[in-house]
Enzyme design. Structure first.
Site, PDB file in Angstrom:
ATOM      1  N   GLU A   1      -4.097 -10.175 -32.515  1.00 56.69           N
ATOM      2  CA  GLU A   1      -4.218 -10.794 -33.698  1.00 56.69           C
ATOM      3  C   GLU A   1      -5.242 -10.469 -34.768  1.00 56.69           C
ATOM      4  O   GLU A   1      -5.608 -11.345 -35.564  1.00 56.69           O
ATOM      5  CB  GLU A   1      -4.160 -12.229 -33.320  1.00 56.69           C
ATOM      6  CG  GLU A   1      -2.917 -12.857 -32.561  1.00 56.69           C
ATOM      7  CD  GLU A   1      -2.599 -14.591 -32.316  1.00 56.69           C
ATOM      8  OE1 GLU A   1      -3.783 -14.954 -32.980  1.00 56.69           O
ATOM      9  OE2 GLU A   1      -1.622 -14.895 -31.888  1.00 56.69           O
TER      10      GLU A   1
ATOM     11  N   CYS B   1      -6.124 -14.637 -27.049  1.00 58.29           N
ATOM     12  CA  CYS B   1      -7.711 -14.699 -27.740  1.00 58.29           C
ATOM     13  C   CYS B   1      -8.548 -14.426 -26.785  1.00 58.29           C
ATOM     14  O   CYS B   1      -9.777 -14.112 -26.991  1.00 58.29           O
ATOM     15  CB  CYS B   1      -7.662 -16.217 -28.482  1.00 58.29           C
ATOM     16  SG  CYS B   1      -6.779 -16.321 -29.868  1.00 58.29           S
TER      17      CYS B   1
HETATM   18  O1  AHR Z   1      -1.042 -18.280 -26.564  1.00 55.98           O
HETATM   19  C1  AHR Z   1      -2.356 -18.964 -27.208  1.00 55.98           C
HETATM   20  C2  AHR Z   1      -3.058 -18.103 -28.084  1.00 55.98           C
HETATM   21  O2  AHR Z   1      -2.377 -18.150 -29.270  1.00 55.98           O
HETATM   22  C3  AHR Z   1      -3.171 -16.734 -27.890  1.00 55.98           C
HETATM   23  O3  AHR Z   1      -4.526 -16.666 -27.169  1.00 55.98           O
HETATM   24  C4  AHR Z   1      -3.499 -16.059 -29.118  1.00 55.98           C
HETATM   25  O4  AHR Z   1      -3.171 -14.767 -28.945  1.00 55.98           O
HETATM   26  C5  AHR Z   1      -2.634 -16.865 -30.028  1.00 55.98           C
HETATM   27  O5  AHR Z   1      -3.223 -17.274 -31.089  1.00 55.98           O
END
Ligand code: AHR
Length: 643
Positions: free
Chosen positions: A372, A244
């Site tokens: 994602e 994220c």
């Molecule tokens: O691994 C933690 C978070 O989980 C990552 O940043 C994201 O890609 C997922 O939602």
């Protein structure tokens, strides 16, 4: 001679496998040599305050209210004076060291007495060791007429000096001053004190302290013990810098790689999506260098031109798209990243890599585009632009697309459909699930289409740290090996977590400023990496009563010639497996066996860091044998073959 009671009706352990999988040849089927890697994200203070060895928190006075309502440029700093000193301090932005780094402090000394200035206790105290060298640096601009002597002190909890260096301002321009401090005492909770010792006025910025003993002694380097723990995973690749964190909380918060290279005082700092501050000190050069140092292929992830689905706290509806008028520039940034990694030292971006000390290319092969992201028309349009541009300019680069953040549902379905239409080489799946999900979905990839895009399982975990959780992950990793022709890469998430600064509770490596402990899940990941292979064999291991609590695999490694058997028993009772190595030529009679076992509910912790650890010993091998696997265990038998 076998007695009757030893005769079992064994069936193949490849539970639920379909024809595609069982059809693998007597000689095995080729599987990915890059199957087990890692995913690093600056989450849980994994980077700033963690792997990045900087000891000063808020070194550039860039913390702000916008990132945390309790923060200001003085966060982590205290006004500090000795004796009867009198003065004032304020934050300025009018004449910064660099426009990317706008805030600095101005100190006016009216009465110097024993010194006046600031104190910084780092990220929950600075850990220093007696006799070791620490590199200090500071930018100073003398504002008053007379030079100002400055004392730099390392102090203990009671503010007693345990190390000191002195310098004197030399110019009315910004200038970087450096010194080495050697503390006379060790402390886990030292602070750094900067004291002006004469009447006058001085500006200060980018106040930094690094241990000289960073991993591989790199400047602006990484914390040696943590980096070593990561290196010991022997990852085939490293995905970075997020998650994220990459696509960011809205367009203004995206991670732009160009902001993270060059001298640290010129890098753009910003709020991290995990609600803390990113100095960008751990930037793209440092990431590439670390990958090279640990022998992991770099797998950078760039935003797909859209922000996090949850931006602005709009759960699942917050995706923002870079305006189309800016997309050409953005696509160029992505192409420039590839040039930065792989271009000749004479190219525009290759020259910047060379200037940072690495004229040779970093041999980038993989790049992730997106994380994602919801499969909206805005995403699709932007992803395609980026993907087409990479394919046209760098056809050898393997692009990984994204199919949302869940194991099922609209995004993964649309994502696969779209990925197939574009023929994207790899698609990145993510899921965090209960352990039982991993057991009952053991066959997920057995039926995946072998043509078209391959799978990168970029993030997964059972969201728990007990041996039971780790064994459920091991069971699933056996299935990844079985499907290593279509699942080409995988990485557990997240990797690192700092005590008391954690946003995501289940991780592989936990640390404080001084200590590190490895979770049971870490050992599972490590054992699979250390014992990976490039051919998978069906029918070598069998078990009397196949069920979801037992799993096994057999791979061979062409580099060593070794045959490697993995046996997972998630049940509370021992289980007997039969191993038939007769198809392998030149099997040596001795090998080794590694067992990770114990109380199913046990986990490692700061209080009990060694509760569950693997144990390796010599093991006698015959062409065909029975092995009674302990309850709650992962067992790895490594067999040498004479070439
Ligand atoms: O691994 C933690 C978070 O989980 C990552 O940043 C994201 O890609 C997922 O939602």
């Amino acid at each position: 001679m076998k007695s009757k009671c030893l005769i079992f009706v064994f069936s193949l352990i490849t539970i639920g496998t379909n024809a595609q999988v069982t059809a693998s040849l007597k000689n095995g089927k080729p599987i990915s040599p890059d199957l087990f890697g890692i995913f690093f994200e600056d989450l849980n203070y994994a980077g700033d305050g963690g792997l990045y060895a900087e000891l000063i928190e808020n070194r550039s006075f860039e913390y702000s209210l916008h990132e945390n309502e309790n923060w200001s440029p003085f966060t982590a700093w205290k006004y500090f004076r000795r004796g009867f000193a009198i003065g004032t301090a304020y934050v300025e932005t009018s004449l910064p060291v660099h426009p990317n780094n706008p805030h600095y402090v101005v100190l006016t000394v009216d009465v110097a007495d024993n010194g006046i200035g600031f104190k910084n206790s780092g990220f929950d105290g600075i850990a220093v060791k007696a006799g070791e060298k620490y590199d200090f640096s500071i930018f100073l601009r003398q504002i008053s007429e007379q030079p100002i002597p400055i004392a730099i002190q390392l102090v203990d909890k009671k503010d007693a000096v345990v190390g000191q260096v002195d310098l004197v301002t030399q110019t009315k321009e910004w200038k970087k001053y450096t010194a080495t401090i050697i503390p006379t005492q060790s402390s886990d909770s030292a602070s750094l004190v900067i004291l002006a010792k004469a009447k006058g006025k001085v500006a200060m910025d980018v106040i930094s302290l690094f241990p000289q003993k960073t991993f591989r002694k790199r400047t602006n380097g990484l914390r040696a013990d943590l980096a070593q723990a990561v290196a010991d995973l022997k990852p085939a690749f490293m995905r970075f810098p997020g998650g994220c964190l990459v696509h960011g909380d809205g367009l203004g918060n995206m991670f732009h790689w160009k902001n993270t290279i060059g001298p640290i005082e010129e890098r753009v700092e910003q709020r991290n999506i995990w609600n803390y501050h990113q100095t960008s000190g751990l930037g793209y050069f440092e990431y590439f260098q670390f990958c090279e140092d640990i022998g992991a292929k770099p797998l950078p992830v760039v935003p797909a031109g859209v922000s996090c689905n949850n931006s602005g706290q709009n759960w699942n509806e917050g995706q923002q798209c870079i305006p189309m008028s800016e997309m050409n520039d953005y696509v160029q940034d992505v192409l420039d990243l590839i040039e930065y990694a792989n271009g000749p030292a004479a190219s525009v971006w290759g020259a910047k890599r060379a200037a940072a000390g690495h004229p040779a290319p970093f041999n980038l092969q993989y790049i992730g585009v997106g994380n994602e992201d919801r499969q909206t028309p805005g995403f699709r349009e932007r992803f395609k632009m980026i993907y087409d541009a990479i394919k046209a300019k760098y056809p050898a680069i393997i692009v990984m697309g994204t199919v949302g953040g869940l194991s099922e549902g609209e995004d993964i379905e649309l994502g696969w459909k779209f990925g197939r239409e574009l023929n994207v080489p790899f698609l990145d799946e993510h899921y965090y699930k209960k352990p039982e999900w991993f057991l009952s979905n053991h066959t997920r990839y057995d039926s995946y289409n072998r043509t078209g895009p391959k799978v990168y399982l970029g993030e997964y975990s059972t969201i728990g740290s007990t041996l039971y959780h780790a064994l459920c992950e091991a069971s699933y990793m056996v299935a990844l090996e079985r499907n290593g022709d279509v699942v080409r890469l995988s990485s557990y998430a997240p990797l690192l977590a700092k005590e008391k600064r954690t946003q995501w509770a289940t991780d592989l490596i936990y640390f404080t400023n001084r200590s590190v402990f490895l979770s049971v899940n870490y050992y599972v990941q490590q054992l699979f990496s250390l014992n990976d292979g490039d051919r998978y064999f069906d029918g070598v291991v069998s078990y009397a009563k196949p069920d979801s609590l037992r799993a096994a695999s057999c791979v061979s490694d062409s580099k060593t010639g070794d045959v490697i058997i993995k046996l997972v028993n998630v049940a509370a009772q021992p289980a007997q497996f039969a191993i038939d190595l007769s198809r392998f030529k030149g099997i040596s009679s001795s090998g080794d066996i590694t067992i990770l076992s114990g109380d199913m509910n046990a986990k490692n912790s700061f209080a009990n860091p060694h509760a569950i650890e693997p144990d390796t010993k010599a093991f006698k091998i015959s062409k065909s044998f029975q092995y009674n696997v302990p309850a709650s265990s992962l067992t790895i038998i490594r067999v040498k073959t004479k070439k």
